[in-house]
Write a protein that holds these residues in place. Structure first.
Motif, mmCIF file in Angstrom:
data_model
loop_
_atom_site.group_PDB
_atom_site.id
_atom_site.type_symbol
_atom_site.label_atom_id
_atom_site.label_comp_id
_atom_site.label_asym_id
_atom_site.label_seq_id
_atom_site.Cartn_x
_atom_site.Cartn_y
_atom_site.Cartn_z
ATOM 1 N N LYS A 192 -6.054 28.880 -32.227
ATOM 2 C CA LYS A 192 -6.831 29.922 -31.552
ATOM 3 C C LYS A 192 -8.108 29.335 -30.967
ATOM 4 C CE LYS A 192 -7.214 34.386 -32.670
ATOM 5 N NZ LYS A 192 -7.632 35.645 -33.349
ATOM 6 N N THR A 193 -8.315 29.574 -29.663
ATOM 7 C CA THR A 193 -9.512 29.072 -28.984
ATOM 8 C C THR A 193 -10.358 30.189 -28.394
ATOM 9 O OG1 THR A 193 -8.406 28.808 -26.834
ATOM 10 C CG2 THR A 193 -8.269 26.955 -28.371
ATOM 11 N N ILE A 194 -9.793 31.385 -28.246
ATOM 12 C CA ILE A 194 -10.516 32.532 -27.684
ATOM 13 C C ILE A 194 -10.330 33.725 -28.598
ATOM 14 C CG2 ILE A 194 -10.662 34.167 -25.746
ATOM 15 C CD1 ILE A 194 -9.534 31.876 -23.964
ATOM 16 N N ASP A 195 -11.429 34.369 -28.940
ATOM 17 C CA ASP A 195 -11.382 35.596 -29.745
ATOM 18 C C ASP A 195 -12.684 36.336 -29.482
ATOM 19 O OD1 ASP A 195 -11.088 37.633 -31.539
ATOM 20 O OD2 ASP A 195 -10.562 36.359 -33.244
ATOM 21 N N ILE A 196 -12.655 37.272 -28.557
ATOM 22 C CA ILE A 196 -13.896 37.916 -28.143
ATOM 23 C C ILE A 196 -13.635 39.346 -27.670
ATOM 24 C CG2 ILE A 196 -13.787 37.129 -25.732
ATOM 25 C CD1 ILE A 196 -16.855 36.657 -25.929
ATOM 26 N N ILE A 197 -14.590 40.212 -27.915
ATOM 27 C CA ILE A 197 -14.608 41.547 -27.322
ATOM 28 C C ILE A 197 -15.626 41.492 -26.196
ATOM 29 C CG2 ILE A 197 -15.156 43.980 -27.670
ATOM 30 C CD1 ILE A 197 -14.228 43.616 -30.581
ATOM 31 N N HIS A 198 -15.138 41.644 -24.972
ATOM 32 C CA HIS A 198 -15.995 41.511 -23.792
ATOM 33 C C HIS A 198 -16.002 42.856 -23.061
ATOM 34 C CE1 HIS A 198 -16.784 39.958 -19.531
ATOM 35 N NE2 HIS A 198 -17.915 39.862 -20.207
ATOM 36 N N ALA A 199 -17.015 43.640 -23.321
ATOM 37 C CA ALA A 199 -17.056 45.016 -22.829
ATOM 38 C C ALA A 199 -17.146 45.107 -21.314
ATOM 39 C CB ALA A 199 -18.234 45.756 -23.465
ATOM 40 N N GLY A 200 -17.557 44.028 -20.649
ATOM 41 C CA GLY A 200 -17.737 44.085 -19.206
ATOM 42 C C GLY A 200 -16.494 43.766 -18.405
ATOM 43 N N GLY A 201 -15.399 43.405 -19.067
ATOM 44 C CA GLY A 201 -14.210 42.953 -18.349
ATOM 45 C C GLY A 201 -13.306 44.080 -17.893
ATOM 46 N N PHE A 202 -12.426 43.763 -16.939
ATOM 47 C CA PHE A 202 -11.420 44.729 -16.491
ATOM 48 C C PHE A 202 -10.483 45.070 -17.646
ATOM 49 C CE2 PHE A 202 -11.889 42.575 -12.152
ATOM 50 C CZ PHE A 202 -12.664 43.605 -11.628
ATOM 51 N N LEU A 203 -9.992 46.311 -17.656
ATOM 52 C CA LEU A 203 -9.041 46.760 -18.665
ATOM 53 C C LEU A 203 -7.602 46.712 -18.169
ATOM 54 C CD1 LEU A 203 -10.988 49.739 -20.264
ATOM 55 C CD2 LEU A 203 -10.388 47.570 -21.350
ATOM 56 N N ASP A 204 -7.410 46.345 -16.911
ATOM 57 C CA ASP A 204 -6.061 46.169 -16.387
ATOM 58 C C ASP A 204 -6.120 45.192 -15.220
ATOM 59 O OD1 ASP A 204 -7.099 47.531 -14.196
ATOM 60 O OD2 ASP A 204 -5.863 49.310 -14.450
ATOM 61 N N GLY A 205 -4.955 44.853 -14.693
ATOM 62 C CA GLY A 205 -4.909 43.949 -13.554
ATOM 63 C C GLY A 205 -3.609 43.172 -13.501
ATOM 64 N N ASN A 206 -3.517 42.273 -12.551
ATOM 65 C CA ASN A 206 -2.331 41.441 -12.370
ATOM 66 C C ASN A 206 -2.417 40.203 -13.259
ATOM 67 O OD1 ASN A 206 -3.270 42.697 -9.607
ATOM 68 N ND2 ASN A 206 -1.052 42.641 -9.528
ATOM 69 N N ILE A 207 -1.271 39.574 -13.463
ATOM 70 C CA ILE A 207 -1.156 38.318 -14.193
ATOM 71 C C ILE A 207 -0.791 37.234 -13.188
ATOM 72 C CG2 ILE A 207 0.185 37.050 -15.928
ATOM 73 C CD1 ILE A 207 0.577 39.795 -17.334
ATOM 74 N N GLY A 208 -1.368 36.048 -13.323
ATOM 75 C CA GLY A 208 -1.049 35.014 -12.338
ATOM 76 C C GLY A 208 -1.487 33.624 -12.761
ATOM 77 N N ILE A 209 -1.392 32.702 -11.804
ATOM 78 C CA ILE A 209 -1.804 31.310 -11.989
ATOM 79 C C ILE A 209 -2.692 30.922 -10.807
ATOM 80 C CG2 ILE A 209 -1.065 28.920 -12.311
ATOM 81 C CD1 ILE A 209 -0.043 30.659 -14.534
ATOM 82 N N GLN A 210 -3.747 30.173 -11.084
ATOM 83 C CA GLN A 210 -4.666 29.745 -10.022
ATOM 84 C C GLN A 210 -4.419 28.284 -9.636
ATOM 85 O OE1 GLN A 210 -8.542 28.239 -10.808
ATOM 86 N NE2 GLN A 210 -9.526 29.707 -9.452
ATOM 87 N N LEU A 211 -4.513 27.997 -8.336
ATOM 88 C CA LEU A 211 -4.712 26.644 -7.821
ATOM 89 C C LEU A 211 -6.140 26.616 -7.294
ATOM 90 C CD1 LEU A 211 -1.379 26.050 -5.834
ATOM 91 C CD2 LEU A 211 -1.997 25.064 -8.049
ATOM 92 N N CYS A 212 -6.988 25.779 -7.884
ATOM 93 C CA CYS A 212 -8.417 25.817 -7.586
ATOM 94 C C CYS A 212 -8.752 25.091 -6.283
ATOM 95 C CB CYS A 212 -9.183 25.193 -8.739
ATOM 96 S SG CYS A 212 -10.971 25.437 -8.644
#
Length: 231
Positions: A192-212
């Motif tokens: 486990k590397t991420i475990d956070i409650i982030h109240a400012g984030g979106f509650l829905d959206g698309n799933i994807g992969i980025q090419l930077c």
């Protein structure tokens, strides 16, 4: 029943509220101690013959499920391949469907010169370059971290010295991700590397992969990408 003086009662209540708020904040934002690199992967994150165990998983590596720029992304023989070299714009692939609460299993390999990518969750793309939302990050100094593109930036940073011990450079790496309400969790190769409650984030959206974008060459291959929605 005790009849405390009014001021004393208010003081006690204020102290209790303060104590509870401190506890809640500590619980919500403290990162789990992963200094021992202990494998804690839940059963739902375990892959058997390239597929997650259990029922209800949906394969996202399907042209009917994804929006793709064909000059940067190809899907052949069940593997999504992306290649972006020295571009001034990002190039995302992302689902046609919007998801709220879910589990996600991704087997991904990244190569190239100064390569940078991310498994994107709850993004709100306006085009293939602009996709505000979360990335479970990939790249030198960023593996295992939670980034929020075009919004809060780094939400939770995972130590580079630990991720270097977890990442299989130039080989397949596994991310298991849970997004439930404002609570985001992720495991990189079982840790486990991420475990956070982030109240400012979106509650829905698309799933994807980025090419930077930028002066870098990013090559990404994805051989498993399964989602299971949570009730």
């Amino acid at each position: 029943m005790c009849n405390y003086p009014k001021q004393s009662l208010l003081s006690k209540l204020s102290a209790i509220v303060f104590f509870l708020s401190v506890c809640a904040t500590t619980t919500a934002f403290a990162q789990r101690d992963t200094s021992e690199l202990k494998v804690t992967l839940p059963a739902a994150g375990k892959m058997i013959n390239g597929k997650p165990a259990g029922k209800g998983w949906v394969n996202l590596l399907d042209t009917t499920a994804l929006n793709l720029e064909k000059q940067y992304w190809q899907l052949n023989n069940g593997i999504l391949h992306g290649d972006c070299n020295n571009q001034n714009q990002h190039h995302y692939s992302y689902t046609k469907k919007v998801y709220t609460d879910f589990e996600l299993n991704v087997m991904i390999k990244m190569t190239g010169d100064e390569a940078n990518s991310g498994v994107c969750i709850r993004i709100h793309p306006t085009d293939f370059d602009n996709a505000p939302g979360y990335q479970v990050d990939m790249g030198k100094g960023y593996w295992g971290s939670l980034w929020e593109e075009r919004r809060a930036s780094m939400v939770q940073k995972y130590p580079e010295e630990l991720s270097a011990k977890l990442v299989k450079a130039g080989d397949w790496n596994h991310y298991y991700i849970i997004a439930k309400g404002h609570h985001i969790e992720a495991w990189l190769n079982g840790v486990k590397t991420i475990d956070i409650i982030h109240a400012g984030g979106f509650l829905d959206g698309n799933i994807g992969i980025q090419l930077c974008h930028g002066q870098k060459h990013t090559i990404v291959d994805v051989k498993a990408m399964y989602v299971r929605e949570l009730k």
